[in-house]
Design a protein around this motif. Structure first.
Motif, PDB file in Angstrom:
ATOM      1  N   ARG A  26      40.034  36.345  34.031  1.00 46.32           N
ATOM      2  CA  ARG A  26      39.315  36.047  32.782  1.00 46.32           C
ATOM      3  C   ARG A  26      38.511  37.261  32.302  1.00 46.32           C
ATOM      4  NH1 ARG A  26      39.043  31.797  28.994  1.00 46.32           N
ATOM      5  NH2 ARG A  26      37.124  32.122  27.886  1.00 46.32           N
ATOM      6  N   ILE A  27      37.797  37.904  33.214  1.00 45.54           N
ATOM      7  CA  ILE A  27      36.997  39.082  32.845  1.00 45.54           C
ATOM      8  C   ILE A  27      37.894  40.199  32.337  1.00 45.54           C
ATOM      9  CG2 ILE A  27      35.567  40.962  33.775  1.00 45.54           C
ATOM     10  CD1 ILE A  27      34.301  38.807  35.639  1.00 45.54           C
ATOM     11  N   LEU A  28      38.975  40.476  33.053  1.00 43.85           N
ATOM     12  CA  LEU A  28      39.863  41.567  32.648  1.00 43.85           C
ATOM     13  C   LEU A  28      40.579  41.268  31.331  1.00 43.85           C
ATOM     14  CD1 LEU A  28      41.352  42.575  36.110  1.00 43.85           C
ATOM     15  CD2 LEU A  28      39.606  43.800  34.788  1.00 43.85           C
ATOM     16  N   ASP A  29      40.865  39.993  31.071  1.00 43.11           N
ATOM     17  CA  ASP A  29      41.557  39.608  29.836  1.00 43.11           C
ATOM     18  C   ASP A  29      40.655  39.587  28.607  1.00 43.11           C
ATOM     19  OD1 ASP A  29      43.962  39.305  31.188  1.00 43.11           O
ATOM     20  OD2 ASP A  29      43.797  37.117  31.336  1.00 43.11           O
ATOM     21  N   THR A  30      39.362  39.338  28.796  1.00 44.27           N
ATOM     22  CA  THR A  30      38.500  39.094  27.636  1.00 44.27           C
ATOM     23  C   THR A  30      37.372  40.106  27.437  1.00 44.27           C
ATOM     24  OG1 THR A  30      37.068  37.599  28.889  1.00 44.27           O
ATOM     25  CG2 THR A  30      38.962  36.609  27.751  1.00 44.27           C
ATOM     26  N   THR A  31      37.242  41.070  28.333  1.00 44.00           N
ATOM     27  CA  THR A  31      36.171  42.059  28.194  1.00 44.00           C
ATOM     28  C   THR A  31      36.727  43.454  28.459  1.00 44.00           C
ATOM     29  OG1 THR A  31      35.470  42.147  30.510  1.00 44.00           O
ATOM     30  CG2 THR A  31      34.540  40.362  29.162  1.00 44.00           C
ATOM     31  N   ASP A  32      35.862  44.453  28.316  1.00 47.56           N
ATOM     32  CA  ASP A  32      36.248  45.810  28.690  1.00 47.56           C
ATOM     33  C   ASP A  32      35.541  46.235  29.984  1.00 47.56           C
ATOM     34  OD1 ASP A  32      33.671  46.042  27.718  1.00 47.56           O
ATOM     35  OD2 ASP A  32      34.092  47.784  26.460  1.00 47.56           O
ATOM     36  N   TRP A  33      35.024  45.272  30.728  1.00 47.91           N
ATOM     37  CA  TRP A  33      34.314  45.544  31.976  1.00 47.91           C
ATOM     38  C   TRP A  33      35.284  45.928  33.078  1.00 47.91           C
ATOM     39  CZ3 TRP A  33      31.399  40.239  31.942  1.00 47.91           C
ATOM     40  CH2 TRP A  33      30.554  40.183  30.839  1.00 47.91           C
ATOM     41  N   SER A  34      34.757  46.652  34.070  1.00 50.33           N
ATOM     42  CA  SER A  34      35.544  46.928  35.267  1.00 50.33           C
ATOM     43  C   SER A  34      35.107  45.943  36.349  1.00 50.33           C
ATOM     44  CB  SER A  34      35.367  48.376  35.725  1.00 50.33           C
ATOM     45  OG  SER A  34      34.033  48.635  36.067  1.00 50.33           O
ATOM     46  N   VAL A  35      36.020  45.643  37.256  1.00 55.28           N
ATOM     47  CA  VAL A  35      35.773  44.650  38.299  1.00 55.28           C
ATOM     48  C   VAL A  35      36.153  45.241  39.646  1.00 55.28           C
ATOM     49  CG1 VAL A  35      36.347  42.349  39.160  1.00 55.28           C
ATOM     50  CG2 VAL A  35      36.289  42.772  36.692  1.00 55.28           C
ATOM     51  N   CYS A  36      35.303  45.032  40.617  1.00 56.77           N
ATOM     52  CA  CYS A  36      35.593  45.378  42.003  1.00 56.77           C
ATOM     53  C   CYS A  36      35.636  44.077  42.792  1.00 56.77           C
ATOM     54  CB  CYS A  36      34.521  46.298  42.566  1.00 56.77           C
ATOM     55  SG  CYS A  36      34.782  46.685  44.311  1.00 56.77           S
ATOM     56  N   GLY A  37      36.682  43.895  43.578  1.00 56.76           N
ATOM     57  CA  GLY A  37      36.815  42.698  44.396  1.00 56.76           C
ATOM     58  C   GLY A  37      36.850  43.041  45.872  1.00 56.76           C
ATOM     59  N   ILE A  38      36.244  42.185  46.673  1.00 54.18           N
ATOM     60  CA  ILE A  38      36.277  42.334  48.122  1.00 54.18           C
ATOM     61  C   ILE A  38      36.726  41.009  48.718  1.00 54.18           C
ATOM     62  CG2 ILE A  38      34.949  42.764  50.233  1.00 54.18           C
ATOM     63  CD1 ILE A  38      32.976  44.394  48.562  1.00 54.18           C
ATOM     64  N   ASP A  39      37.687  41.065  49.613  1.00 50.65           N
ATOM     65  CA  ASP A  39      38.145  39.877  50.341  1.00 50.65           C
ATOM     66  C   ASP A  39      39.033  40.329  51.497  1.00 50.65           C
ATOM     67  OD1 ASP A  39      38.707  37.208  51.100  1.00 50.65           O
ATOM     68  OD2 ASP A  39      38.712  36.585  49.008  1.00 50.65           O
ATOM     69  N   LEU A  40      39.362  39.405  52.354  1.00 56.38           N
ATOM     70  CA  LEU A  40      40.214  39.721  53.501  1.00 56.38           C
ATOM     71  C   LEU A  40      41.655  40.002  53.096  1.00 56.38           C
ATOM     72  CD1 LEU A  40      38.960  37.003  56.009  1.00 56.38           C
ATOM     73  CD2 LEU A  40      38.448  39.448  56.038  1.00 56.38           C
ATOM     74  N   ASP A  41      42.086  39.441  51.975  1.00 52.51           N
ATOM     75  CA  ASP A  41      43.495  39.461  51.614  1.00 52.51           C
ATOM     76  C   ASP A  41      43.612  39.414  50.088  1.00 52.51           C
ATOM     77  OD1 ASP A  41      46.309  37.745  52.557  1.00 52.51           O
ATOM     78  OD2 ASP A  41      45.353  37.098  50.725  1.00 52.51           O
ATOM     79  N   ALA A  42      44.731  39.866  49.569  1.00 52.66           N
ATOM     80  CA  ALA A  42      44.910  39.939  48.121  1.00 52.66           C
ATOM     81  C   ALA A  42      46.082  39.101  47.626  1.00 52.66           C
ATOM     82  CB  ALA A  42      45.103  41.393  47.708  1.00 52.66           C
TER      83      ALA A  42
END
Length: 70
Positions: A19-35
């Protein structure tokens, strides 16, 4: 704006990333065990992902918190 999402591969995390990537110009960093649920987001230029256990990678998480706005 730079957003950090811990638990990025979870239902809420991956939905919020899309949602963030589709509707804004913000950058996103994600952290998790798996993708496994992140699919196309991994190829997007405004998305960075760290495959890490946040309970063991404390320095990484602290650095990403410092580098993020939210």
């Amino acid at each position: 704006m730079r957003i950090l999402i811990v638990g990025a591969n979870g239902f809420i995390g991956h939905s919020l990333i899309d949602r963030i990537l589709d509707t804004t110009d913000w950058s996103v960093c994600g952290i998790d065990l798996d993708a496994s649920r992140l699919g196309a987001a991994l190829a997007r230029p405004r998305f960075t992902f760290h495959a890490a256990d946040m309970t063991r990678e404390r320095a990484l998480v602290e650095q990403e918190v410092r580098d993020s706005d939210v």
